[in-house]
Design a protein around this motif. Structure first.
Motif, PDB file in Angstrom:
ATOM      1  N   THR A 118      16.990 -32.043  20.607  1.00 24.65           N
ATOM      2  CA  THR A 118      17.474 -33.403  20.390  1.00 24.65           C
ATOM      3  C   THR A 118      18.358 -33.472  19.147  1.00 24.65           C
ATOM      4  O   THR A 118      17.956 -33.030  18.067  1.00 24.65           O
ATOM      5  N   ASN A 119      19.540 -34.032  19.292  1.00 31.02           N
ATOM      6  CA  ASN A 119      20.425 -34.194  18.145  1.00 31.02           C
ATOM      7  C   ASN A 119      19.881 -35.224  17.156  1.00 31.02           C
ATOM      8  O   ASN A 119      19.976 -35.036  15.944  1.00 31.02           O
ATOM      9  N   ASP A 120      19.345 -36.307  17.666  1.00 31.85           N
ATOM     10  CA  ASP A 120      18.856 -37.397  16.820  1.00 31.85           C
ATOM     11  C   ASP A 120      17.349 -37.532  17.018  1.00 31.85           C
ATOM     12  O   ASP A 120      16.871 -38.436  17.688  1.00 31.85           O
ATOM     13  N   LEU A 121      16.592 -36.618  16.419  1.00 31.50           N
ATOM     14  CA  LEU A 121      15.136 -36.657  16.574  1.00 31.50           C
ATOM     15  C   LEU A 121      14.527 -37.932  15.995  1.00 31.50           C
ATOM     16  O   LEU A 121      13.634 -38.518  16.625  1.00 31.50           O
ATOM     17  N   PRO A 122      14.972 -38.418  14.820  1.00 30.94           N
ATOM     18  CA  PRO A 122      14.422 -39.691  14.335  1.00 30.94           C
ATOM     19  C   PRO A 122      14.634 -40.830  15.327  1.00 30.94           C
ATOM     20  O   PRO A 122      13.718 -41.632  15.582  1.00 30.94           O
ATOM     21  N   GLY A 123      15.830 -40.905  15.922  1.00 33.07           N
ATOM     22  CA  GLY A 123      16.101 -41.962  16.894  1.00 33.07           C
ATOM     23  C   GLY A 123      15.274 -41.812  18.150  1.00 33.07           C
ATOM     24  O   GLY A 123      14.805 -42.800  18.730  1.00 33.07           O
ATOM     25  N   ALA A 124      15.073 -40.565  18.602  1.00 33.37           N
ATOM     26  CA  ALA A 124      14.266 -40.330  19.800  1.00 33.37           C
ATOM     27  C   ALA A 124      12.820 -40.754  19.567  1.00 33.37           C
ATOM     28  O   ALA A 124      12.193 -41.395  20.431  1.00 33.37           O
ATOM     29  N   LEU A 125      12.266 -40.422  18.406  1.00 36.01           N
ATOM     30  CA  LEU A 125      10.885 -40.806  18.104  1.00 36.01           C
ATOM     31  C   LEU A 125      10.753 -42.323  18.006  1.00 36.01           C
ATOM     32  O   LEU A 125       9.745 -42.908  18.441  1.00 36.01           O
ATOM     33  N   LEU A 126      11.766 -42.967  17.457  1.00 33.48           N
ATOM     34  CA  LEU A 126      11.749 -44.435  17.372  1.00 33.48           C
ATOM     35  C   LEU A 126      11.737 -45.047  18.770  1.00 33.48           C
ATOM     36  O   LEU A 126      10.998 -46.016  19.044  1.00 33.48           O
ATOM     37  N   GLN A 127      12.535 -44.496  19.685  1.00 33.35           N
ATOM     38  CA  GLN A 127      12.542 -44.992  21.058  1.00 33.35           C
ATOM     39  C   GLN A 127      11.194 -44.760  21.743  1.00 33.35           C
ATOM     40  O   GLN A 127      10.722 -45.605  22.509  1.00 33.35           O
ATOM     41  N   LEU A 128      10.586 -43.615  21.479  1.00 34.71           N
ATOM     42  CA  LEU A 128       9.286 -43.328  22.085  1.00 34.71           C
ATOM     43  C   LEU A 128       8.232 -44.314  21.603  1.00 34.71           C
ATOM     44  O   LEU A 128       7.388 -44.779  22.384  1.00 34.71           O
ATOM     45  N   ARG A 129       8.257 -44.632  20.321  1.00 33.69           N
ATOM     46  CA  ARG A 129       7.320 -45.644  19.818  1.00 33.69           C
ATOM     47  C   ARG A 129       7.583 -46.998  20.483  1.00 33.69           C
ATOM     48  O   ARG A 129       6.659 -47.737  20.828  1.00 33.69           O
ATOM     49  N   HIS A 130       8.856 -47.301  20.721  1.00 38.42           N
ATOM     50  CA  HIS A 130       9.229 -48.585  21.308  1.00 38.42           C
ATOM     51  C   HIS A 130       8.709 -48.731  22.743  1.00 38.42           C
ATOM     52  O   HIS A 130       8.315 -49.829  23.155  1.00 38.42           O
ATOM     53  N   ILE A 131       8.685 -47.623  23.504  1.00 37.70           N
ATOM     54  CA  ILE A 131       8.254 -47.736  24.910  1.00 37.70           C
ATOM     55  C   ILE A 131       6.749 -47.595  25.072  1.00 37.70           C
ATOM     56  O   ILE A 131       6.235 -47.769  26.187  1.00 37.70           O
ATOM     57  N   LEU A 132       6.038 -47.311  23.982  1.00 42.93           N
ATOM     58  CA  LEU A 132       4.579 -47.241  24.061  1.00 42.93           C
ATOM     59  C   LEU A 132       3.967 -48.639  23.949  1.00 42.93           C
ATOM     60  O   LEU A 132       4.415 -49.473  23.154  1.00 42.93           O
ATOM     61  N   LYS A 133       2.930 -48.874  24.729  1.00 44.35           N
ATOM     62  CA  LYS A 133       2.166 -50.102  24.581  1.00 44.35           C
ATOM     63  C   LYS A 133       1.382 -50.054  23.270  1.00 44.35           C
ATOM     64  O   LYS A 133       1.132 -48.970  22.736  1.00 44.35           O
ATOM     65  N   PRO A 134       0.990 -51.208  22.737  1.00 49.00           N
ATOM     66  CA  PRO A 134       0.142 -51.180  21.539  1.00 49.00           C
ATOM     67  C   PRO A 134      -1.082 -50.287  21.759  1.00 49.00           C
ATOM     68  O   PRO A 134      -1.724 -50.355  22.813  1.00 49.00           O
ATOM     69  N   ASP A 135      -1.365 -49.453  20.789  1.00 52.44           N
ATOM     70  CA  ASP A 135      -2.440 -48.463  20.853  1.00 52.44           C
ATOM     71  C   ASP A 135      -2.132 -47.354  21.861  1.00 52.44           C
ATOM     72  O   ASP A 135      -3.035 -46.627  22.277  1.00 52.44           O
ATOM     73  N   GLY A 136      -0.864 -47.205  22.237  1.00 48.56           N
ATOM     74  CA  GLY A 136      -0.457 -46.086  23.075  1.00 48.56           C
ATOM     75  C   GLY A 136      -0.272 -44.837  22.230  1.00 48.56           C
ATOM     76  O   GLY A 136      -0.032 -44.904  21.022  1.00 48.56           O
ATOM     77  N   LEU A 137      -0.360 -43.693  22.865  1.00 53.01           N
ATOM     78  CA  LEU A 137      -0.390 -42.415  22.149  1.00 53.01           C
ATOM     79  C   LEU A 137       0.838 -41.570  22.453  1.00 53.01           C
ATOM     80  O   LEU A 137       1.247 -41.443  23.606  1.00 53.01           O
ATOM     81  N   LEU A 138       1.411 -40.976  21.408  1.00 55.01           N
ATOM     82  CA  LEU A 138       2.429 -39.932  21.542  1.00 55.01           C
ATOM     83  C   LEU A 138       1.785 -38.602  21.187  1.00 55.01           C
ATOM     84  O   LEU A 138       1.200 -38.451  20.110  1.00 55.01           O
ATOM     85  N   LEU A 139       1.913 -37.635  22.089  1.00 56.25           N
ATOM     86  CA  LEU A 139       1.376 -36.299  21.880  1.00 56.25           C
ATOM     87  C   LEU A 139       2.476 -35.317  22.271  1.00 56.25           C
ATOM     88  O   LEU A 139       2.863 -35.257  23.439  1.00 56.25           O
ATOM     89  N   ALA A 140       2.999 -34.581  21.302  1.00 61.44           N
ATOM     90  CA  ALA A 140       4.164 -33.720  21.570  1.00 61.44           C
ATOM     91  C   ALA A 140       4.047 -32.406  20.811  1.00 61.44           C
ATOM     92  O   ALA A 140       3.440 -32.336  19.741  1.00 61.44           O
ATOM     93  N   THR A 141       4.662 -31.378  21.380  1.00 59.98           N
ATOM     94  CA  THR A 141       4.784 -30.087  20.714  1.00 59.98           C
ATOM     95  C   THR A 141       6.246 -29.664  20.749  1.00 59.98           C
ATOM     96  O   THR A 141       6.906 -29.764  21.794  1.00 59.98           O
ATOM     97  N   LEU A 142       6.756 -29.208  19.620  1.00 67.44           N
ATOM     98  CA  LEU A 142       8.118 -28.692  19.565  1.00 67.44           C
ATOM     99  C   LEU A 142       8.133 -27.438  18.693  1.00 67.44           C
ATOM    100  O   LEU A 142       7.195 -27.167  17.940  1.00 67.44           O
ATOM    101  N   TYR A 143       9.183 -26.661  18.823  1.00 67.05           N
ATOM    102  CA  TYR A 143       9.294 -25.437  18.040  1.00 67.05           C
ATOM    103  C   TYR A 143       9.526 -25.769  16.572  1.00 67.05           C
ATOM    104  O   TYR A 143      10.256 -26.701  16.237  1.00 67.05           O
ATOM    105  N   GLY A 144       8.918 -24.962  15.691  1.00 61.32           N
ATOM    106  CA  GLY A 144       9.083 -25.127  14.254  1.00 61.32           C
ATOM    107  C   GLY A 144      10.041 -24.111  13.659  1.00 61.32           C
ATOM    108  O   GLY A 144      10.529 -23.197  14.337  1.00 61.32           O
TER     109      GLY A 144
END
Length: 300
Positions: A118-144
């Motif tokens: 992802t070129n804009d990881l901060p923006g992608a994470l913000l969008q993911l938070r936006h599409i989650l319902k309240p108390d919804g969970l994000l669980l992700a793994t990416l390369y370090g």
């Protein structure tokens, strides 16, 4: 996404993933390991999630594990590659930086190695938070950032020797502190970031490169060298790899650092930190020590 944040060539990423879909599933063994680890983490959460987004679905391995665990009766499978998305009952083709979903659409978002291009990881994470319902969970793994450090080192040395300079050949990856800050910046509550390292050995450099190709993980940097590379470069890189890192049998290691992200969409029901000064017990009492004003001398 800001126009000046162009690290990866997204068209190349899509091409590589479309090509990956043509390889047999056993070539994506690293993805399988990540998917199984994500399910283990999810099983530790005392929630059941009705609607789930699988971001970067690939060949559907994680979606199948979710269904087996009874975690997701309604799974939306999202991928930039049409060949992967079309294999799923509810597949959507698109980019993580431009999600086509309404706010509060999902109870859970999972991503097994679907965010590192992802070129804009901060923006992608913000969008993911936006599409989650309240108390919804994000669980992700990416390369370090330690991922494929051996390969990066030998390619750089070989290219300096053969061509007199080095082009970018191994992708830049995020590190643990950055990921923690990005989760907070996206407005996710109770953020947790940890990492682990997997080391895979190969008979030689070319076997590693074939696996990366099969997994859709070959170089897609916007600043990469275009056109073919000289065969002498990779032959020399294979020699350096074996000389510097090879074991007694000549096998060479490849390191993959995995960063795990956990965050919750804010909700009133979540545990909140106490207000400053609201404590009802003294730390000194708990430690069995005497409390003194700052600057007072400690008796010997």
């Amino acid at each position: 996404m800001s126009d000046d944040i162009i690290i990866f060539d997204r068209a190349a990423v899509r091409r590589h993933r479309e090509r990956s879909a043509l390889f047999p599933g056993d070539t994506r063994f690293l993805h399988r390991a990540v998917q199984e680890r994500l399910i283990d983490r999810l099983n530790d959460v005392r929630h059941r999630f009705a609607r789930v987004l699988d971001l970067g679905v690939g060949d559907g391995g994680l979606a199948a594990l979710l269904a087996e665990a009874g975690q997701a009766p309604d799974i939306v499978s999202f991928d930039p590659a049409w060949r992967f998305a079309r294999q799923q009952p509810m597949g959507v083709v698109g980019e993580a930086e431009a999600l086509p979903f309404r706010a509060a659409s999902f109870d859970l978002v999972v991503s097994a190695l679907g965010l590192h291009w992802t070129n804009d990881l901060p923006g992608a994470l913000l969008q993911l938070r936006h599409i989650l319902k309240p108390d919804g969970l994000l669980l992700a793994t990416l390369y370090g950032g330690r991922t494929l450090w051996e390969l990066q080192e030998v390619l750089m040395q070989a290219e300096i020797e053969v061509a007199g300079g080095a082009a970018p050949r191994v992708s830049p990856f995020a590190d643990v502190p950055d990921c923690g800050a990005l989760l907070q910046r996206a407005g996710l509550a109770l953020p947790v970031v940890d990492s682990e390292t997997l080391t895979v050995t190969y008979p030689h450099l070319f076997a590693l490169m074939q696996d990366l190709r099969a997994m859709g993980e070959t170089n897609a940097q916007a600043a990469r060298q275009r056109g073919g590379s000289r065969r002498a470069l990779f032959l020399r890189a294979a020699e350096i790899y074996r000389e510097r890192f090879g074991d007694a049998d000549g096998r060479v290691p490849a390191t993959f650092q995995l960063i795990n992200l956990t965050g919750w969409a804010p909700a009133a029901s979540q545990q909140q930190p106490l207000k400053r000064g609201s404590a009802t017990a003294r730390l000194a009492d708990a430690l069995g020590t005497e409390e003194r004003p700052a600057g007072d001398a400690v008796p010997h």
